[in-house]
Design a protein around this motif. Structure first.
Motif, PDB file in Angstrom:
ATOM      1  N   LEU A  95       1.011  53.050 -22.845  1.00  0.00           N
ATOM      2  CA  LEU A  95       1.015  53.491 -21.449  1.00  0.00           C
ATOM      3  C   LEU A  95       2.328  54.183 -21.104  1.00  0.00           C
ATOM      4  O   LEU A  95       2.343  55.183 -20.383  1.00  0.00           O
ATOM      5  N   TYR A  98       2.345  57.822 -22.240  1.00  0.00           N
ATOM      6  CA  TYR A  98       1.614  58.726 -21.357  1.00  0.00           C
ATOM      7  C   TYR A  98       2.506  59.166 -20.189  1.00  0.00           C
ATOM      8  O   TYR A  98       2.539  60.348 -19.826  1.00  0.00           O
ATOM      9  N   TYR A 111       0.055  57.030 -13.798  1.00  0.00           N
ATOM     10  CA  TYR A 111      -0.538  56.149 -14.796  1.00  0.00           C
ATOM     11  C   TYR A 111      -0.384  54.685 -14.400  1.00  0.00           C
ATOM     12  O   TYR A 111      -1.192  53.842 -14.775  1.00  0.00           O
ATOM     13  N   MET A 307      -6.522  50.863 -14.520  1.00  0.00           N
ATOM     14  CA  MET A 307      -6.621  52.234 -15.001  1.00  0.00           C
ATOM     15  C   MET A 307      -7.879  52.418 -15.846  1.00  0.00           C
ATOM     16  O   MET A 307      -8.610  53.401 -15.701  1.00  0.00           O
ATOM     17  N   TYR A 354      -3.726  62.282 -15.999  1.00  0.00           N
ATOM     18  CA  TYR A 354      -2.964  61.079 -15.668  1.00  0.00           C
ATOM     19  C   TYR A 354      -3.863  59.845 -15.640  1.00  0.00           C
ATOM     20  O   TYR A 354      -3.576  58.870 -14.958  1.00  0.00           O
ATOM     21  N   SER A 355      -4.963  59.908 -16.389  1.00  0.00           N
ATOM     22  CA  SER A 355      -5.922  58.802 -16.440  1.00  0.00           C
ATOM     23  C   SER A 355      -6.094  58.359 -17.882  1.00  0.00           C
ATOM     24  O   SER A 355      -5.432  58.862 -18.800  1.00  0.00           O
TER      25      SER A 355
END
Length: 385
Positions: A95, A98, A111, A307, A354-355
């Motif tokens: 994570l 990202y 995120y 998320m 952003y997913s």
């Protein structure tokens, strides 16, 4: 967040944060044990290293498919004092990568927001805006001959609007994964190695090879039993999305090259591809959501569940609204269903960089690096030559 060691200003050696240090600690233990060496790509890649720099940790974290097989087999997992839990440690760092490589940089914080709320609120907000626009235009509850939704929203308007958003999403993801690749990739590689490695990596991505637990029996989900359902639902989701993308592509060719304009009949290629893709995007995400709700919290990072579920919920909203739009396109519900579907499509594209969608792109890059690395001399054995 990346920091640097002030004691070595010339070299600017990155200082690992707590999560990265935990991966480093666990990989050092695993590198001494090597019981899980045949489970997935992470462990063969691990054995090519004696030390784990920040780039190595980011690479291995994205190479991990979070299948859980190593945790179930680990003799050093809790309650052992070493408390090794590779899936959870890798998920936390994944994570961070990202967010670290996101473009534009400030958007990386998305995120870490509540993904479910963000995804659904964005989709619902855009759908409401489109509903209000149609209400003002008097088209919200108006049937169109043959279900022609371009009578409600002109084709060129939709093409420009969604083309711009999709272009931004592709650009943002492309810049992000390029930043990741520049940090973790090997140096100069011959063209022949790149070609063969790219073919192997593409096959591994298409097959979702490492969701089989490394032994063909599948992942561990809520307990130590193996199951292939996680891989199957991922396949339905992945290929459902690709079929929907193909449907849009074929319809675009029909419109601009052949001058065949929508609406298309049920048995036409774009509609058939869309139906098949919509069904895949209905069954796959629904199955993944069920598995996510039942999954052992030790199999990954529990803080990322919003998320994960936000992305799944958005996919379900896309498929349900799209199939409903097709089923009722010749009724007065056309305008309302079109507004809902377009709102969720727009939300998907806006949040795509952003997913959880990003994990597929970063993981593909990590698999390509792994395929390249396998074709190079092992640096650990090089000294003995």
């Amino acid at each position: 967040m990346q920091m640097f060691d002030p004691s070595t200003p010339g070299d600017l050696i990155p200082v690992l944060n707590l999560d990265e240090s935990e991966v480093q600690r666990q990989m050092t233990i695993c590198n001494a044990c090597r019981y899980c060496e045949g489970f997935c790509a992470v462990f063969p890649a691990m054995t090519r290293r004696l030390e784990f720099a920040q780039a190595d940790i980011h690479y291995l974290a994205n190479l991990c498919h979070n299948c859980g097989a190593c945790l179930s087999a680990c003799q050093y997992a809790a309650p052992h004092e070493f408390a090794v839990n590779v899936p959870k440690a890798m998920a936390k760092v994944r994570l961070q990568t990202y967010a670290e490589y996101a473009w534009p940089k400030p958007f990386g914080t998305l995120y870490q927001r509540n993904g479910l709320t963000l995804a659904l609120a964005t989709g619902a907000g855009l759908a409401l805006f489109l509903c209000l626009a149609l209400l003002v235009m008097g088209n919200l509850f108006t049937a169109m001959p043959g279900g022609n939704f371009y009578g409600i929203f002109p084709h060129n308007t939709l093409a420009m609007m969604f083309g711009a958003v999709f272009g931004f999403a592709v650009l943002a993801l492309g810049i992000g994964v390029r930043r990741f690749w520049r940090e973790v990739t090997p140096g100069d590689v011959s063209g022949s190695i790149k070609t063969s490695a790219a073919l192997e990596a593409t096959a591994n991505v298409a097959q979702l090879k490492y969701l089989d637990g490394g032994h063909g029996q599948g992942c561990n989900n809520e307990d130590d039993r193996f199951t292939l359902w996680r891989r199957r639902f991922h396949h339905l989701t992945f290929y459902g999305f690709m079929l929907c993308f193909a449907a849009t592509g074929v319809a675009t060719l029909y419109h601009f090259l052949l001058n065949w304009h929508a609406p298309y009949p049920i048995l036409s290629l774009p509609v058939m591809l869309g139906i098949a893709g919509g069904i895949g995007l209905l069954i796959g995400p629904a199955g993944l959501l069920c598995l996510n709700l039942r999954r052992n919290p030790e199999q990954g990072d529990a803080h990322q569940k919003p998320m994960d579920r936000g992305f799944i919920a958005l996919l379900l909203a896309l498929s349900i609204s799209g199939l409903a739009l097709l089923a009722f396109r010749e009724t007065t519900a056309l305008g309302l269903l079109l507004a809902l579907h377009l709102g969720f499509v727009m939300a998907f594209f806006l949040t795509m960089p952003y997913s959880k969608f990003a994990h597929g792109i970063f993981r593909s890059a990590a698999l390509l690096k792994f395929s390249i690395e396998k074709r190079q001399r092992n640096p650990i054995n090089a000294g003995s030559d």
